[in-house]
Motif scaffolding. Structure first.
Motif, mmCIF file in Angstrom:
data_model
loop_
_atom_site.group_PDB
_atom_site.id
_atom_site.type_symbol
_atom_site.label_atom_id
_atom_site.label_comp_id
_atom_site.label_asym_id
_atom_site.label_seq_id
_atom_site.Cartn_x
_atom_site.Cartn_y
_atom_site.Cartn_z
ATOM 1 N N LYS A 5 -2.653 2.272 -13.799
ATOM 2 C CA LYS A 5 -4.063 2.631 -13.700
ATOM 3 C C LYS A 5 -4.742 1.957 -12.504
ATOM 4 O O LYS A 5 -5.837 2.305 -12.147
ATOM 5 N N ASN A 6 -4.090 0.979 -11.903
ATOM 6 C CA ASN A 6 -4.696 0.321 -10.748
ATOM 7 C C ASN A 6 -3.618 -0.090 -9.753
ATOM 8 O O ASN A 6 -2.444 -0.172 -10.070
ATOM 9 N N TRP A 7 -4.055 -0.347 -8.546
ATOM 10 C CA TRP A 7 -3.149 -0.787 -7.487
ATOM 11 C C TRP A 7 -3.129 -2.300 -7.473
ATOM 12 O O TRP A 7 -4.119 -2.950 -7.799
ATOM 13 N N LYS A 8 -2.009 -2.883 -7.061
ATOM 14 C CA LYS A 8 -1.896 -4.327 -6.957
ATOM 15 C C LYS A 8 -1.650 -4.698 -5.500
ATOM 16 O O LYS A 8 -0.872 -4.053 -4.814
ATOM 17 N N VAL A 9 -2.323 -5.737 -5.051
ATOM 18 C CA VAL A 9 -2.117 -6.225 -3.700
ATOM 19 C C VAL A 9 -0.842 -7.055 -3.689
ATOM 20 O O VAL A 9 -0.642 -7.920 -4.545
ATOM 21 N N ARG A 10 0.021 -6.776 -2.728
ATOM 22 C CA ARG A 10 1.274 -7.505 -2.579
ATOM 23 C C ARG A 10 1.492 -7.849 -1.118
ATOM 24 O O ARG A 10 1.049 -7.141 -0.216
ATOM 25 N N LYS A 11 2.182 -8.941 -0.885
ATOM 26 C CA LYS A 11 2.620 -9.319 0.454
ATOM 27 C C LYS A 11 4.055 -8.808 0.594
ATOM 28 O O LYS A 11 4.888 -9.041 -0.277
ATOM 29 N N PHE A 12 4.337 -8.104 1.712
ATOM 30 C CA PHE A 12 5.662 -7.528 1.921
ATOM 31 C C PHE A 12 6.340 -8.195 3.107
ATOM 32 O O PHE A 12 5.706 -8.482 4.117
ATOM 33 N N VAL A 13 7.654 -8.420 2.959
ATOM 34 C CA VAL A 13 8.470 -8.963 4.037
ATOM 35 C C VAL A 13 9.648 -8.023 4.228
ATOM 36 O O VAL A 13 10.428 -7.780 3.296
ATOM 37 N N LEU A 14 9.774 -7.493 5.449
ATOM 38 C CA LEU A 14 10.833 -6.552 5.786
ATOM 39 C C LEU A 14 12.004 -7.316 6.388
ATOM 40 O O LEU A 14 11.830 -8.084 7.329
ATOM 41 N N ARG A 15 13.203 -7.093 5.840
ATOM 42 C CA ARG A 15 14.403 -7.756 6.342
ATOM 43 C C ARG A 15 15.458 -6.702 6.661
ATOM 44 O O ARG A 15 15.559 -5.690 5.979
ATOM 45 N N ASP A 17 18.881 -7.748 7.287
ATOM 46 C CA ASP A 17 20.200 -8.235 6.907
ATOM 47 C C ASP A 17 20.086 -9.151 5.706
ATOM 48 O O ASP A 17 19.887 -10.355 5.864
ATOM 49 N N PRO A 18 20.139 -8.606 4.517
ATOM 50 C CA PRO A 18 20.336 -7.204 4.146
ATOM 51 C C PRO A 18 19.045 -6.388 4.260
ATOM 52 O O PRO A 18 17.965 -6.956 4.341
ATOM 53 N N ALA A 19 19.189 -5.071 4.232
ATOM 54 C CA ALA A 19 18.068 -4.146 4.440
ATOM 55 C C ALA A 19 17.220 -4.045 3.168
ATOM 56 O O ALA A 19 17.459 -3.197 2.314
ATOM 57 N N TYR A 20 16.235 -4.922 3.065
ATOM 58 C CA TYR A 20 15.362 -4.953 1.896
ATOM 59 C C TYR A 20 13.914 -5.135 2.312
ATOM 60 O O TYR A 20 13.621 -5.745 3.349
ATOM 61 N N LEU A 21 13.029 -4.633 1.484
ATOM 62 C CA LEU A 21 11.608 -4.903 1.584
ATOM 63 C C LEU A 21 11.270 -5.736 0.358
ATOM 64 O O LEU A 21 11.243 -5.224 -0.761
ATOM 65 N N HIS A 22 11.099 -7.042 0.549
ATOM 66 C CA HIS A 22 10.768 -7.939 -0.557
ATOM 67 C C HIS A 22 9.252 -7.993 -0.714
ATOM 68 O O HIS A 22 8.527 -7.946 0.270
ATOM 69 N N TYR A 23 8.796 -8.108 -1.955
ATOM 70 C CA TYR A 23 7.357 -8.221 -2.160
ATOM 71 C C TYR A 23 7.027 -9.435 -3.011
ATOM 72 O O TYR A 23 7.788 -9.840 -3.888
ATOM 73 N N TYR A 24 5.873 -10.024 -2.660
ATOM 74 C CA TYR A 24 5.443 -11.291 -3.227
ATOM 75 C C TYR A 24 4.006 -11.181 -3.718
ATOM 76 O O TYR A 24 3.253 -10.339 -3.257
ATOM 77 N N ASP A 25 3.638 -12.097 -4.593
ATOM 78 C CA ASP A 25 2.245 -12.237 -4.998
ATOM 79 C C ASP A 25 1.505 -12.885 -3.827
ATOM 80 O O ASP A 25 1.930 -13.934 -3.341
ATOM 81 N N GLY A 28 0.489 -16.672 -3.639
ATOM 82 C CA GLY A 28 1.445 -17.750 -3.386
ATOM 83 C C GLY A 28 2.733 -17.529 -4.148
ATOM 84 O O GLY A 28 2.921 -16.532 -4.833
ATOM 85 N N GLY A 29 3.599 -18.468 -4.018
ATOM 86 C CA GLY A 29 4.896 -18.374 -4.676
ATOM 87 C C GLY A 29 5.981 -18.062 -3.667
ATOM 88 O O GLY A 29 5.820 -17.176 -2.836
ATOM 89 N N GLU A 30 7.059 -18.809 -3.729
ATOM 90 C CA GLU A 30 8.160 -18.653 -2.782
ATOM 91 C C GLU A 30 9.127 -17.551 -3.192
ATOM 92 O O GLU A 30 9.795 -16.963 -2.356
ATOM 93 N N GLU A 31 9.226 -17.298 -4.477
ATOM 94 C CA GLU A 31 10.180 -16.311 -4.979
ATOM 95 C C GLU A 31 9.574 -14.913 -4.967
ATOM 96 O O GLU A 31 8.440 -14.719 -5.404
ATOM 97 N N PRO A 32 10.335 -13.918 -4.476
ATOM 98 C CA PRO A 32 9.804 -12.549 -4.484
ATOM 99 C C PRO A 32 9.662 -12.020 -5.910
ATOM 100 O O PRO A 32 10.432 -12.384 -6.802
ATOM 101 N N LEU A 33 8.673 -11.171 -6.106
ATOM 102 C CA LEU A 33 8.496 -10.505 -7.396
ATOM 103 C C LEU A 33 9.519 -9.382 -7.567
ATOM 104 O O LEU A 33 9.841 -8.992 -8.672
ATOM 105 N N GLY A 34 9.990 -8.868 -6.432
ATOM 106 C CA GLY A 34 10.967 -7.783 -6.469
ATOM 107 C C GLY A 34 11.368 -7.390 -5.066
ATOM 108 O O GLY A 34 10.910 -7.980 -4.086
#
Length: 97
Positions: A5-15, A17-25, A28-34
């Motif tokens: 029902k709503n959008w969430k703001v996320r910080k994205f990091v494009l990599r 090697d390997p080819a991933y788009l990691h997203y974070y809160d 803060g927080g060092e570990e990606p949410l997904g």
């Protein structure tokens, strides 16, 4: 976003090697949410999104469809930024490991 029902703001990091788009809160927080695996994905601009209200999306959406056919809808901050993200993700999808 389109399933919720709503959008969430996320910080994205494009990599690449390997080819991933990691997203974070963004708070803060060092570990990606997904992560979104980009190898072999398709990414395109989305001009019209069914199931959404016009004022929710501002026509700056793009969609990532993974090799496993999982659909992700993301909203950029501007149309210029959307174009930059699409080009960068397309490059990583082709050449990333």
């Amino acid at each position: 976003g389109h399933r919720r029902k709503n959008w969430k703001v996320r910080k994205f990091v494009l990599r690449d090697d390997p080819a991933y788009l990691h997203y974070y809160d963004p708070a803060g927080g060092e570990e990606p949410l997904g992560a979104i695996h980009l190898r072999g994905c398709v990414v395109t601009a989305v001009e019209d999104m069914p199931d959404s209200k016009k004022y929710d999306v501002d026509n700056i959406l793009f969609e990532i469809i993974t090799a496993n056919e999982i659909h992700y809808y993301l909203q950029a901050a501007s149309s210029t930024e959307r174009t930059e993200w699409i080009k960068a993700i397309q490059a990583v999808a082709r050449t990333g490991k």
